[in-house]
Design a protein around this motif. Structure first.
Motif, PDB file in Angstrom:
ATOM      1  N   ALA A 124      37.541  36.831  29.293  1.00 51.90           N
ATOM      2  CA  ALA A 124      38.499  37.709  29.988  1.00 51.90           C
ATOM      3  C   ALA A 124      38.407  37.539  31.504  1.00 51.90           C
ATOM      4  O   ALA A 124      39.430  37.489  32.198  1.00 51.90           O
ATOM      5  CB  ALA A 124      38.232  39.162  29.604  1.00 51.90           C
ATOM      6  N   ALA A 125      37.184  37.422  32.040  1.00 49.75           N
ATOM      7  CA  ALA A 125      37.000  37.269  33.489  1.00 49.75           C
ATOM      8  C   ALA A 125      37.623  35.962  33.983  1.00 49.75           C
ATOM      9  O   ALA A 125      38.344  35.944  35.000  1.00 49.75           O
ATOM     10  CB  ALA A 125      35.518  37.319  33.836  1.00 49.75           C
TER      11      ALA A 125
ATOM     12  N   LEU B 200      37.361  29.411  40.577  1.00 56.65           N
ATOM     13  CA  LEU B 200      35.997  29.976  40.581  1.00 56.65           C
ATOM     14  C   LEU B 200      34.989  28.903  40.982  1.00 56.65           C
ATOM     15  O   LEU B 200      35.018  27.793  40.450  1.00 56.65           O
ATOM     16  CB  LEU B 200      35.648  30.504  39.183  1.00 56.65           C
ATOM     17  CG  LEU B 200      36.462  31.699  38.681  1.00 56.65           C
ATOM     18  CD1 LEU B 200      36.133  31.989  37.228  1.00 56.65           C
ATOM     19  CD2 LEU B 200      36.205  32.936  39.522  1.00 56.65           C
ATOM     20  N   ASN B 201      34.103  29.239  41.925  1.00 56.54           N
ATOM     21  CA  ASN B 201      33.050  28.283  42.309  1.00 56.54           C
ATOM     22  C   ASN B 201      31.811  28.475  41.433  1.00 56.54           C
ATOM     23  O   ASN B 201      31.755  29.397  40.605  1.00 56.54           O
ATOM     24  CB  ASN B 201      32.714  28.428  43.797  1.00 56.54           C
ATOM     25  CG  ASN B 201      32.270  29.841  44.151  1.00 56.54           C
ATOM     26  OD1 ASN B 201      31.564  30.487  43.387  1.00 56.54           O
ATOM     27  ND2 ASN B 201      32.686  30.320  45.324  1.00 56.54           N
ATOM     28  N   ALA B 202      30.818  27.618  41.616  1.00 58.07           N
ATOM     29  CA  ALA B 202      29.598  27.644  40.794  1.00 58.07           C
ATOM     30  C   ALA B 202      28.865  28.974  40.908  1.00 58.07           C
ATOM     31  O   ALA B 202      28.351  29.504  39.907  1.00 58.07           O
ATOM     32  CB  ALA B 202      28.676  26.505  41.201  1.00 58.07           C
TER      33      ALA B 202
ATOM     34  N   THR C 159      27.423  34.167  38.474  1.00 60.82           N
ATOM     35  CA  THR C 159      27.489  35.642  38.544  1.00 60.82           C
ATOM     36  C   THR C 159      28.103  36.206  37.277  1.00 60.82           C
ATOM     37  O   THR C 159      27.633  37.226  36.756  1.00 60.82           O
ATOM     38  CB  THR C 159      28.318  36.089  39.775  1.00 60.82           C
ATOM     39  OG1 THR C 159      27.778  35.470  40.941  1.00 60.82           O
ATOM     40  CG2 THR C 159      28.297  37.601  39.940  1.00 60.82           C
ATOM     41  N   ILE C 160      29.159  35.548  36.750  1.00 60.25           N
ATOM     42  CA  ILE C 160      29.797  35.996  35.500  1.00 60.25           C
ATOM     43  C   ILE C 160      28.779  35.977  34.364  1.00 60.25           C
ATOM     44  O   ILE C 160      28.661  36.942  33.602  1.00 60.25           O
ATOM     45  CB  ILE C 160      31.018  35.102  35.143  1.00 60.25           C
ATOM     46  CG1 ILE C 160      32.163  35.340  36.125  1.00 60.25           C
ATOM     47  CG2 ILE C 160      31.487  35.372  33.713  1.00 60.25           C
ATOM     48  CD1 ILE C 160      33.338  34.389  35.963  1.00 60.25           C
TER      49      ILE C 160
ATOM     50  N   ILE D 266      32.244  43.045  35.840  1.00 59.27           N
ATOM     51  CA  ILE D 266      32.205  41.601  36.106  1.00 59.27           C
ATOM     52  C   ILE D 266      33.244  41.225  37.163  1.00 59.27           C
ATOM     53  O   ILE D 266      32.967  40.467  38.096  1.00 59.27           O
ATOM     54  CB  ILE D 266      32.450  40.793  34.804  1.00 59.27           C
ATOM     55  CG1 ILE D 266      31.364  41.114  33.772  1.00 59.27           C
ATOM     56  CG2 ILE D 266      32.474  39.289  35.076  1.00 59.27           C
ATOM     57  CD1 ILE D 266      31.658  40.620  32.374  1.00 59.27           C
ATOM     58  N   LEU D 267      34.446  41.783  37.024  1.00 60.09           N
ATOM     59  CA  LEU D 267      35.531  41.474  37.978  1.00 60.09           C
ATOM     60  C   LEU D 267      35.174  41.937  39.385  1.00 60.09           C
ATOM     61  O   LEU D 267      35.424  41.228  40.361  1.00 60.09           O
ATOM     62  CB  LEU D 267      36.842  42.127  37.518  1.00 60.09           C
ATOM     63  CG  LEU D 267      37.438  41.623  36.193  1.00 60.09           C
ATOM     64  CD1 LEU D 267      38.710  42.394  35.856  1.00 60.09           C
ATOM     65  CD2 LEU D 267      37.743  40.132  36.245  1.00 60.09           C
TER      66      LEU D 267
END
Length: 537
Positions: A394-395, A406-408, A413-414, A439-440
């Motif tokens: 979902a994120a 999205l970066n590494a 973090t996710i 998470i978001l």
């Protein structure tokens, strides 16, 4: 002389025909016994698996009933009445959670000695963390492979007629609330309320332009819903304390054991209502569905990615972990848990599935009561593999939807946030949606698309809950196996020591009949010094 001999003027059959008749009678007797054996086995199978057959039939009948009733165009009030038997099932299962969790954990922690409790607890925590981390990894990987949010930029809550879901909770406060709920200020209140942070805007005065400056200040509130995390920790520590008391704590341990057994009797009664309740639970969900076709076509890739993740984790990863530890067939273990899995699928609640899970794991799979009643309530609270998968998907889906790369660091973090926040996710329907917001917030994504997840949560949440409870059950099986191996090792050590003693003392033929080493040595002494006999006599 003819073929038939005569006795008193009557013709008698020959020995050949007599043998034939006997053979036929033996064959018919064998057939009869085979038929009765098959019938007996069939009746035994039906008796043993009656509840499973009824539960699965309840789901199938529920689907059919829902499709029929759906065409009747019921209004909201009529839908509520139709869902009533299913609602009663959920209420019964939730009613039993509190006494079951507290009593089973107190008796479980008190029955295990502190050393094995610490060891089993450590293995359980490691198992839960590793499996949840693997689940998060599967979720992120599938989201980048399938790319459910790419090309769906035009999709928003307006064209699906969904209400917006707002979440303004800070990530820091979410994790602080988790720690606060571990130590409830009021145990009685923890049975029906949990701690939750809210915010108020406090005026700090005016700036140079005359504009009032406000600051968002967190403050504590009480949210409806059992604080099961706090109750779990208290029950475990209380059980250990009772064990430490020794004889003084025995009476209270017996009380909790008796309370626990009585609760399991209630569970066995409720389980016979499950097939009927499930039928209306599933049927009412089908009746309540909005435009399913539009939702599935617009969010189909997201649904597919989530369910595929659950199939991979529940069908391959978890069974492999179980096999790696026990060298036993994981699917024969899981075949005894069809009733809890069906309950999980219908209720979407791992907490509501806990009563039937404990019963089936003990009765069908032979897991030690001390292990199952200690580990399964903890697993139902902190082990959320299925939730971690769909939360990660979902994120990434929302990031793709908003064309954000999205970066590494954000991906890491996710993974970490999904693993950590799934511990605090409530074991209730749609409990995982709240943790997606955490998470978001952690990776700085907008939360206004959360309503898309909520729209299809009733589909995804079913496989999510099945994977959650499967992870708990296999964890209990692994711990039971480890505990058995430890017990065997402890039994072997004294046996080896005794074997060494026997080899040492049984040195002559006359002493072999004797069992006491003292007697053996005395006999040996008498053989060597016959003069001593005279002096003794």
């Amino acid at each position: 002389m003819g073929k038939a001999s005569e006795i008193n003027g009557h013709a008698m059959p020959s020995s050949e025909s007599t043998a034939r008749i006997l053979e036929r009678s033996e064959e018919t007797a064998e057939e009869r016994s085979r038929e009765s054996g098959c019938r007996r086995r069939l009746m035994e199978f039906l008796r043993r698996n009656l509840l499973v057959i009824l539960t699965v039939s309840g789901v199938l009948l529920g689907v059919g009933l829902g499709m029929v009733v759906r065409n009747m165009n019921l209004n909201r009030a009529q839908m509520t009445y139709f869902a009533f038997p299913g609602e009663m099932l959920l209420r019964m299962l939730k009613m039993i959670i509190l006494p079951l969790v507290v009593c089973s954990l107190v008796s479980g922690a008190a029955s295990l000695d502190t050393r094995s409790l610490g060891k089993l607890g450590g293995i359980a925590v490691a198992y839960f963390l590793v499996t949840t981390l693997i689940a998060s990894g599967i979720g992120v990987s599938l989201a980048f492979i399938i790319k459910p949010g790419v090309g769906a930029g035009a999709l928003n809550t307006n064209n699906l007629g969904l209400e917006s879901v707002s979440s303004n909770k800070e990530t820091t406060d979410s994790f602080l609330d988790l720690a606060r709920n571990l130590f409830p200020a009021n145990l009685v209140a923890a049975a029906f309320r949990s701690y939750a942070t809210d915010y108020k805007m406090v005026s700090l005065g005016n700036n140079t332009n005359g504009t009032t400056i406000y600051q968002k200040v967190p403050y504590g509130t009480e949210a409806d819903g059992m604080n099961i995390l706090g109750l779990v920790l208290f029950a475990m520590v209380f059980g250990v304390a009772l064990r430490k008391l020794g004889e003084e704590g025995e009476e209270l341990i017996r009380f909790f054991n008796a309370f626990n057994e009585a609760t399991m009797v209630l569970v066995s009664w409720i389980m016979w209502y499950i097939p009927f309740g499930i039928m209306f639970l599933v049927g009412s969900k089908i009746v309540e569905m909005e435009d399913v076709v539009l939702l599935v076509t617009s969010l189909g890739k997201y649904i597919f990615a989530s369910i595929l993740g659950h199939v991979i984790h529940g069908g391959i990863v978890l069974p492999l972990i179980y096999f790696g530890f026990t060298r036993k067939n994981p699917f024969s273990f899981l075949s005894g848990l069809i009733t809890p899995f069906t309950t999980a699928f219908a209720t979407c609640s791992s907490s509501a599935t806990l009563p039937s899970m404990i019963k089936c794991v003990e009765e069908n799979n032979g897991v030690d009561k001390r292990i199952s009643r200690f580990i399964l309530p903890i697993g139902a609270t902190v082990n959320m593999d299925g939730a971690a998968i769909f939360q990660c998907i979902a994120a990434v889906f929302i990031a793709q939807l908003n064309n954000i790369e999205l970066n590494a660091g954000q991906i890491f973090t996710i993974l970490v946030t999904a693993t950590a926040s799934s511990v605090g996710a409530a074991g209730i329907p749609a409990g995982g949606i709240i943790t997606i917001a955490i998470i978001l917030e952690a990776i700085g994504l907008p939360t206004n698309d959360l309503s898309l997840m909520l729209a299809v949560d009733w589909i995804v949440d079913r496989t999510t809950t099945v994977v959650n409870v499967e992870g708990d059950a296999l964890g209990a099986g692994i711990l039971h196996h480890i505990n058995e191996q430890e017990a065997k090792k402890q039994q072997k050590q004294p046996e080896e020591e005794l074997a060494e003693v026997r080899v040492d003392v049984v040195a002559n033929a006359q002493a072999e009949e004797e069992t006491s080493p003292l007697v053996m040595r005395q006999t040996k002494f008498l053989e060597v010094t016959p003069e001593a006999i005279e002096s003794v006599l």
